[in-house]
Design a protein around this motif. Structure first.
Motif, mmCIF file in Angstrom:
data_model
loop_
_atom_site.group_PDB
_atom_site.id
_atom_site.type_symbol
_atom_site.label_atom_id
_atom_site.label_comp_id
_atom_site.label_asym_id
_atom_site.label_seq_id
_atom_site.Cartn_x
_atom_site.Cartn_y
_atom_site.Cartn_z
ATOM 1 N N TYR A 31 60.256 46.379 24.994
ATOM 2 C CA TYR A 31 61.541 45.667 25.353
ATOM 3 C C TYR A 31 62.341 46.221 26.621
ATOM 4 O O TYR A 31 62.239 47.457 26.842
ATOM 5 N N ARG A 98 64.549 41.400 25.154
ATOM 6 C CA ARG A 98 63.391 40.547 25.519
ATOM 7 C C ARG A 98 62.187 41.486 25.622
ATOM 8 O O ARG A 98 61.958 42.923 25.895
ATOM 9 N N ASP A 99 61.248 40.908 25.160
ATOM 10 C CA ASP A 99 59.773 41.415 25.390
ATOM 11 C C ASP A 99 59.608 41.500 26.770
ATOM 12 O O ASP A 99 59.739 40.438 27.430
#
Length: 118
Positions: A31, A98-99
């Motif tokens: 992430y 966020r990934d």
């Protein structure tokens, strides 16, 4: 992923503030954690982000040289050190995760208000 932002407040132009974002809920190695902001009457905009594993950082041009993002892996916390503040930095600041495989922010914390007086 849960994110808890804190540290906002009132500062004078030229002053400093430090925002913190406590992150929990899952393994974060894939992430990135970022800060975004929304000023009154404006669209939300990207401020800065840091890769949780490699530590790479990215900044909006408007904040380069004044704001610094960092992470403390042991504390699962991301910081935004804000120096040389300007009135145009006034906004609600959000931390998000966020990934790194995707371009959109999957998880959001609550906002924290930053107000810079001239």
């Amino acid at each position: 992923v849960q994110l808890q932002a804190s540290g906002g407040g009132l500062a004078q132009a030229g002053g400093s503030l430090r925002l913190s974002c406590a992150v929990s809920g899952r393994t974060l190695s894939t992430y990135a954690i970022g800060w975004l902001r929304r000023a009154p009457g404006k669209e939300r905009e990207f401020v800065a982000s840091v890769s949780w594993s490699g530590g790479g950082t990215y900044y909006a041009d408007s904040v380069k040289g004044r704001l610094t993002i960092s992470r403390d892996n042991a504390k699962n916390t991301v910081y935004l050190q804000m120096n040389s503040l300007k009135p145009e930095d006034t906004a609600v600041y959000y931390c998000a995760a966020r990934d790194v495989k995707y371009s959109w922010w999957n998880y959001w914390g609550q906002g924290t208000q930053v107000t810079v007086s001239s």
